[in-house]
Design an enzyme around this catalytic site. Structure first.
Site, PDB file in Angstrom:
ATOM      1  N   ARG A 141      -2.383  43.544 -21.165  1.00 54.96           N
ATOM      2  CA  ARG A 141      -2.002  44.505 -20.318  1.00 54.96           C
ATOM      3  C   ARG A 141      -0.479  44.550 -19.974  1.00 54.96           C
ATOM      4  NH1 ARG A 141      -5.402  41.096 -16.411  1.00 54.96           N
ATOM      5  NH2 ARG A 141      -4.472  42.413 -14.538  1.00 54.96           N
ATOM      6  N   ARG A 195      -0.072  55.305 -13.624  1.00 54.36           N
ATOM      7  CA  ARG A 195       0.247  54.450 -14.341  1.00 54.36           C
ATOM      8  C   ARG A 195       0.821  55.009 -15.793  1.00 54.36           C
ATOM      9  NH1 ARG A 195      -3.223  49.883 -12.502  1.00 54.36           N
ATOM     10  NH2 ARG A 195      -3.191  48.069 -13.761  1.00 54.36           N
ATOM     11  N   ARG A 225      -4.897  33.718 -10.356  1.00 56.12           N
ATOM     12  CA  ARG A 225      -5.390  34.692  -9.205  1.00 56.12           C
ATOM     13  C   ARG A 225      -7.121  34.368  -9.036  1.00 56.12           C
ATOM     14  NH1 ARG A 225      -4.147  40.885  -9.555  1.00 56.12           N
ATOM     15  NH2 ARG A 225      -5.029  40.617 -11.480  1.00 56.12           N
TER      16      ARG A 225
HETATM   17  P1  ADP Z   1      -1.072  43.039  -8.750  1.00 58.41           P
HETATM   18  O1  ADP Z   1      -2.075  43.810  -7.491  1.00 58.41           O
HETATM   19  O2  ADP Z   1       0.237  43.500  -8.526  1.00 58.41           O
HETATM   20  O3  ADP Z   1      -1.668  43.008  -9.913  1.00 58.41           O
HETATM   21  P2  ADP Z   1      -1.704  40.817  -6.805  1.00 58.41           P
HETATM   22  O4  ADP Z   1      -1.249  41.033  -5.424  1.00 58.41           O
HETATM   23  O5  ADP Z   1      -3.027  40.681  -7.105  1.00 58.41           O
HETATM   24  O6  ADP Z   1      -0.946  41.488  -7.871  1.00 58.41           O
HETATM   25  O7  ADP Z   1      -0.942  39.301  -6.889  1.00 58.41           O
HETATM   26  C1  ADP Z   1      -1.263  38.773  -8.200  1.00 58.41           C
HETATM   27  C2  ADP Z   1      -1.452  37.178  -8.104  1.00 58.41           C
HETATM   28  O8  ADP Z   1      -0.118  36.715  -7.646  1.00 58.41           O
HETATM   29  C3  ADP Z   1      -2.206  36.679  -6.782  1.00 58.41           C
HETATM   30  O9  ADP Z   1      -2.982  35.656  -7.384  1.00 58.41           O
HETATM   31  C4  ADP Z   1      -1.565  36.435  -5.796  1.00 58.41           C
HETATM   32  O10 ADP Z   1      -1.899  35.687  -4.648  1.00 58.41           O
HETATM   33  C5  ADP Z   1      -0.111  36.072  -6.303  1.00 58.41           C
HETATM   34  N1  ADP Z   1       1.139  36.305  -5.680  1.00 58.41           N
HETATM   35  C6  ADP Z   1       1.144  37.484  -4.866  1.00 58.41           C
HETATM   36  N2  ADP Z   1       2.523  37.724  -4.188  1.00 58.41           N
HETATM   37  C7  ADP Z   1       3.244  36.521  -4.741  1.00 58.41           C
HETATM   38  C8  ADP Z   1       4.389  35.679  -4.536  1.00 58.41           C
HETATM   39  N3  ADP Z   1       5.236  36.451  -3.955  1.00 58.41           N
HETATM   40  N4  ADP Z   1       4.512  34.715  -5.119  1.00 58.41           N
HETATM   41  C9  ADP Z   1       3.740  33.896  -5.787  1.00 58.41           C
HETATM   42  N5  ADP Z   1       2.563  34.552  -6.110  1.00 58.41           N
HETATM   43  C10 ADP Z   1       2.119  35.735  -5.498  1.00 58.41           C
HETATM   44  P1  AMP Z   2      -5.579  46.643 -11.734  1.00 60.80           P
HETATM   45  O1  AMP Z   2      -6.771  46.145 -10.474  1.00 60.80           O
HETATM   46  O2  AMP Z   2      -4.643  47.532 -10.844  1.00 60.80           O
HETATM   47  O3  AMP Z   2      -5.005  45.351 -12.381  1.00 60.80           O
HETATM   48  O4  AMP Z   2      -6.408  47.550 -12.655  1.00 60.80           O
HETATM   49  C1  AMP Z   2      -7.349  46.805 -13.388  1.00 60.80           C
HETATM   50  C2  AMP Z   2      -7.693  47.662 -14.717  1.00 60.80           C
HETATM   51  O5  AMP Z   2      -8.120  48.843 -14.358  1.00 60.80           O
HETATM   52  C3  AMP Z   2      -6.585  48.140 -15.597  1.00 60.80           C
HETATM   53  O6  AMP Z   2      -6.211  47.074 -16.485  1.00 60.80           O
HETATM   54  C4  AMP Z   2      -7.026  49.338 -16.319  1.00 60.80           C
HETATM   55  O7  AMP Z   2      -7.937  49.292 -17.313  1.00 60.80           O
HETATM   56  C5  AMP Z   2      -7.696  49.873 -15.103  1.00 60.80           C
HETATM   57  N1  AMP Z   2      -6.942  51.034 -14.194  1.00 60.80           N
HETATM   58  C6  AMP Z   2      -6.558  50.674 -12.980  1.00 60.80           C
HETATM   59  N2  AMP Z   2      -5.890  51.657 -12.605  1.00 60.80           N
HETATM   60  C7  AMP Z   2      -5.611  52.574 -13.512  1.00 60.80           C
HETATM   61  C8  AMP Z   2      -4.962  53.634 -13.950  1.00 60.80           C
HETATM   62  N3  AMP Z   2      -4.207  54.497 -12.890  1.00 60.80           N
HETATM   63  N4  AMP Z   2      -4.816  54.483 -15.192  1.00 60.80           N
HETATM   64  C9  AMP Z   2      -5.526  53.595 -15.908  1.00 60.80           C
HETATM   65  N5  AMP Z   2      -6.129  52.676 -16.041  1.00 60.80           N
HETATM   66  C10 AMP Z   2      -6.466  52.258 -14.709  1.00 60.80           C
END
Ligand code: ADP
Ligand code: AMP
Length: 214
Positions: A172, A89, A128
């Site tokens: 974020r 990241r 989400r």
């Molecule tokens: P990230 O891991 O990149 O933060 P997530 O996979 O958790 O993202 O997805 C974020 C939110 O968007 C979840 O609520 C998921 O169900 C929804 N989501 C994922 N892909 C899509 C899509 N193609 N269209 C609409 N919503 C989506």
């Molecule tokens: P995520 O589940 O990927 O959205 O991550 C949730 C939170 O965990 C982020 O907002 C950061 O605070 C921390 N985090 C996850 N991955 C990293 C990373 N590679 N470097 C720094 N912080 C991280």
């Protein structure tokens, strides 16, 4: 060795797509966010330190996440490949990953850059919902469970993450732009980066990803 990096802003669908890749290619999803949340839940020293950064929408210090990933990559289930979800990241994390993969004789085959318009990310993150039992991901509108508040796969209650609040999401997204987006440039030169338009039907997006990976 199928080493994959999933790049993209919070809400791009990294976790959603990582689970599909993991199931089809039998390689583990390595989500630093999931591992940090687990450490917070377990109340470990590292979890206590990480929590304050996570609650504020900031990034956990590089040395902490680099250590977690280095340990995780040495587990036997990473022998055939792995999916990095949410790591690297920052540029120092990417540089450390280059060193660690070399040291462990592993290889990043492809960097998938998931692209979603910024205005859609807020709506995705606010809606989400995550299963506390099996980690499955839902969205109240875009990907709702069959029974409200309950996981389709294991029946456990769905929760909203502490950091999926509008104010924290905003921070974020700012941090993504500042700290993580420069990685696109970093990987551009490697010839490994592939852009994936990640809006619309989840299975259709996955079909495009599977094609790239095959
Ligand atoms: P990230 O891991 O990149 O933060 P997530 O996979 O958790 O993202 O997805 C974020 C939110 O968007 C979840 O609520 C998921 O169900 C929804 N989501 C994922 N892909 C899509 C899509 N193609 N269209 C609409 N919503 C989506
Ligand atoms: P995520 O589940 O990927 O959205 O991550 C949730 C939170 O965990 C982020 O907002 C950061 O605070 C921390 N985090 C996850 N991955 C990293 C990373 N590679 N470097 C720094 N912080 C991280």
């Amino acid at each position: 060795m199928l080493g994959i990096i999933l790049l993209g802003p919070p809400g791009a669908g990294k976790g959603t797509q990582a689970k599909k890749i993991a199931a089809q290619f039998s390689i583990p999803q390595i989500s630093t966010g999931d591992m940090l949340r687990e450490a917070v839940k377990q109340g470990t020293e590292m979890g206590r330190q990480a929590k304050s950064f996570m609650d504020q929408g900031g990034l956990v210090p590089d040395e902490v996440v680099i250590g977690i990933v280095k340990d995780r990559l040495q587990a036997p289930d990473c022998a055939k490949g792995f999916i990095l979800d949410g790591f690297p990241r920052t540029i120092p994390q990417a540089e450390a990953l280059d060193r660690v993969t070399k040291e462990l004789n592993k290889e990043i085959r492809v960097v998938l850059s998931l692209e979603v318009d910024e205005k859609e990310l807020m709506e995705r993150l606010c809606g989400r919902r995550t299963c506390t039992g099996c980690g499955a991901m839902y969205h109240v509108k875009f990907n709702p469970p069959k029974a409200a508040g309950k996981c389709d796969k294991c029946g456990t209650a769905l929760i909203q993450r502490d950091d999926d609040k509008e104010e924290t999401i905003r921070t974020r997204l700012v941090n993504y732009k500042k700290m993580t987006e420069p990685l696109l440039r970093y990987y551009q030169g490697s010839g490994k980066i592939r852009s994936v338009r990640a809006t619309g039907d989840i299975d259709a997006i996955y079909a495009g990803i599977a094609k790239i990976l095959q």
